[in-house]
Write an enzyme that holds these catalytic residues in place. Sequence first.
Site, PDB file in Angstrom:
ATOM      1  N   ASN A 226     -10.296 -23.649  36.387  1.00  0.00           N
ATOM      2  CA  ASN A 226     -10.819 -24.753  37.194  1.00  0.00           C
ATOM      3  C   ASN A 226     -12.523 -24.670  36.977  1.00  0.00           C
ATOM      4  O   ASN A 226     -13.042 -25.748  37.519  1.00  0.00           O
ATOM      5  CB  ASN A 226     -10.245 -25.384  38.776  1.00  0.00           C
ATOM      6  CG  ASN A 226      -9.375 -26.028  38.897  1.00  0.00           C
ATOM      7  OD1 ASN A 226      -8.981 -25.815  40.060  1.00  0.00           O
ATOM      8  ND2 ASN A 226      -8.833 -26.983  37.751  1.00  0.00           N
ATOM      9  N   GLY A 248     -13.063 -20.990  31.947  1.00  0.00           N
ATOM     10  CA  GLY A 248     -11.583 -20.736  32.013  1.00  0.00           C
ATOM     11  C   GLY A 248     -10.935 -21.976  31.955  1.00  0.00           C
ATOM     12  O   GLY A 248     -10.173 -21.639  32.841  1.00  0.00           O
ATOM     13  N   ASP A 249     -12.122 -23.001  31.917  1.00  0.00           N
ATOM     14  CA  ASP A 249     -11.011 -24.429  31.571  1.00  0.00           C
ATOM     15  C   ASP A 249     -11.334 -24.821  30.166  1.00  0.00           C
ATOM     16  O   ASP A 249     -12.159 -24.151  29.735  1.00  0.00           O
ATOM     17  CB  ASP A 249     -11.302 -24.501  32.780  1.00  0.00           C
ATOM     18  CG  ASP A 249      -9.827 -25.654  33.325  1.00  0.00           C
ATOM     19  OD1 ASP A 249     -10.170 -26.556  33.052  1.00  0.00           O
ATOM     20  OD2 ASP A 249      -9.226 -25.179  34.766  1.00  0.00           O
ATOM     21  N   ASP A 250     -12.131 -26.723  30.613  1.00  0.00           N
ATOM     22  CA  ASP A 250     -12.234 -26.883  30.033  1.00  0.00           C
ATOM     23  C   ASP A 250     -14.154 -26.757  29.655  1.00  0.00           C
ATOM     24  O   ASP A 250     -14.244 -26.483  30.497  1.00  0.00           O
ATOM     25  CB  ASP A 250     -12.597 -28.694  30.368  1.00  0.00           C
ATOM     26  CG  ASP A 250     -10.949 -29.272  30.010  1.00  0.00           C
ATOM     27  OD1 ASP A 250      -9.980 -28.173  29.365  1.00  0.00           O
ATOM     28  OD2 ASP A 250     -10.921 -30.007  31.413  1.00  0.00           O
TER      29      ASP A 250
END
Length: 457
Positions: A226, A248-250
């Site tokens: 997130n 750790g995400d988009d």
Amino acid sequence: MVHISNFLLAALPAVFALPSASQHDLEGRSANVAQTEAHWANQASAQGRHFCYIKPDANGGDDAPAIMDALNNKCNSKALVIFPGPVYNIQTNMTTLDLQDVVIYQFGRMLWSTDIDYWLSVSMPVGFQNQSTVWYFGGHNVVWDGWGVGTLDGNGQVWYDWAKSQGNLARRPMNINFRTLTNSVIKRLRFVQSQMWTMAITYSQYVDLDDIYVNSTSTSQWSTLNTDGCDTIYSDSITFRRWTISNGDDAIALKMNSSNIAVYDSYFENGQGIAIGSMGQYNGKYEHLENFYARNITLKNTAHVSYLKTWAGISRGYPPNGGGGGLGVARNITIEDVTLIGGRQQPLFAWQCENYSGFSGQDCDSSLFKMEDITWKNIKGTVGPGVTEAVYLQCSSAAGGCDNVEVENFDVVVASTGKPLVVWDCFNVNAPIGFTCTESVTPKLSPAVTGGHGPDN
Ligand SMILES: *[C@@H]1O[C@H](CO)[C@@H](O)[C@H](O)[C@H]1NC(C)=O
Ligand SMILES: *[C@@H]1O[C@H](CO)[C@@H](O)[C@H](O)[C@H]1NC(C)=O
Ligand SMILES: *[C@@H]1O[C@H](CO)[C@@H](O)[C@H](O)[C@H]1NC(C)=O
Ligand SMILES: *[C@@H]1O[C@H](CO)[C@@H](O)[C@H](O)[C@H]1NC(C)=O
Ligand SMILES: *[C@@H]1O[C@H](CO)[C@@H](O)[C@H](O)[C@H]1NC(C)=O
Ligand SMILES: *[C@@H]1O[C@H](CO)[C@@H](O)[C@H](O)[C@H]1NC(C)=O
Ligand SMILES: *[C@@H]1O[C@H](CO)[C@@H](O)[C@H](O)[C@H]1NC(C)=O
């Protein structure tokens, strides 16, 4: 392109106009960090600007009230605001939405406090997917320049440990929401350890974000799920240049009603890659994601180069974790000149059965959301050992499949063997251009497909 008034440009030091971080920039940066309050006061006065010089509270108290007071009152319009640093403690939520013709030079670090209960109690709605924030920031003709040193530090480790790798926890706030921000430039700022998403840009037009550094890294067993770099929502004409993102995400995600978004000359690592979506989460709502262009992007250890994702056509549950049944179109999406280093899953990916609460991969042919005119061009590099598929493109038959999907000059090999990816896995891709689909395996519940996807928004 941002249309800053000529007045504003004329008022800025010459170094502002340089296109990229150069030696000249670096010299200007250190010279400026060292400037005195009197220097900046003179500059403001020469430009006919109000002047605010915001020092951190001497006793380490909350600096948010002083920041809000400056940006909402004395230095709300035609102003020069200096944050000399070193550290600003942010202990309360902020709303600064009405800046007009304001130049902000930030040389210090804003550090959010770790009082999770407090932040959960005040986080303010962003207006999409239950997302929330602790700083609403907006205005017109704003230049916010961090000179490569100005930093927003969300103190995110406490949030990663609290979330324990669960996605979309209610009221967990993003660091900042650029909201109703128009004709503005955000540049040379650093965003580290964001609490949740780093930022979202909503209800905004003509914003350039140049030379931005984002890094959210966990030192514990818990992930940085997130911690998206930036999400665009209800926004048009937003340009990202020279971003570095480790998260750790988009890296960058386009969400509901994003148009004319461009990303140039950027480096993304460890997260999911560039996301188009998720789309179609709101039952019966129509949305568009149009005219996206990315060029000269290097990705290292990301799940994909880019992925498009819509929810299924059947609505089950409600956002943020449930949904579906939305309508709309994703069209004219072009990504070119990409280097992938050790990609973790299919480099190019699309699917139409997103679901964060598990069971993703159900009802994949039910979505009415249309995806068309999608081009990936000059994609080279490597993937990790487990990857076999070049593409996984699952288009919904109820939407008539995807039209005009093109892959040109694709040269990605398995790093350990040097062998090319030969599986091109497609469903309802109408007349693919530049490639031939090799197979259509059952889309659901393949760990390679669902593994990295949820619940990440
Ligand atoms: C802080 O958050 C509370 C609750 O969301 C909100 O009512 C208030 O307006 C916010 N204050 C500022 C200054 O943002
Ligand atoms: C999302 O927001 C809605 C409306 O405010 C609320 O009813 C719902 O409980 C929220 N869901 C979550 C998971 O936060
Ligand atoms: C991100 O931060 C981590 C931890 O500080 C560091 O090891 C890593 O090199 C950083 N990544 C980039 C791209 O700067
Ligand atoms: C691609 O982007 C990188 C990083 O910003 C930059 O150093 C390089 O010059 C760019 N290449 C081209 C061809 O523009
Ligand atoms: C999104 O754009 C569509 C047109 O494509 C429009 O009908 C809809 O009202 C917009 N949604 C919002 C929430 O602004
Ligand atoms: C596609 O998007 C590009 C921007 O990336 C834009 O210049 C072009 O006009 C768009 N094409 C159509 C047909 O809208
Ligand atoms: C989403 O997952 C839930 C299980 O958590 C399942 O009940 C629901 O059917 C799924 N919805 C869709 C549209 O796949």
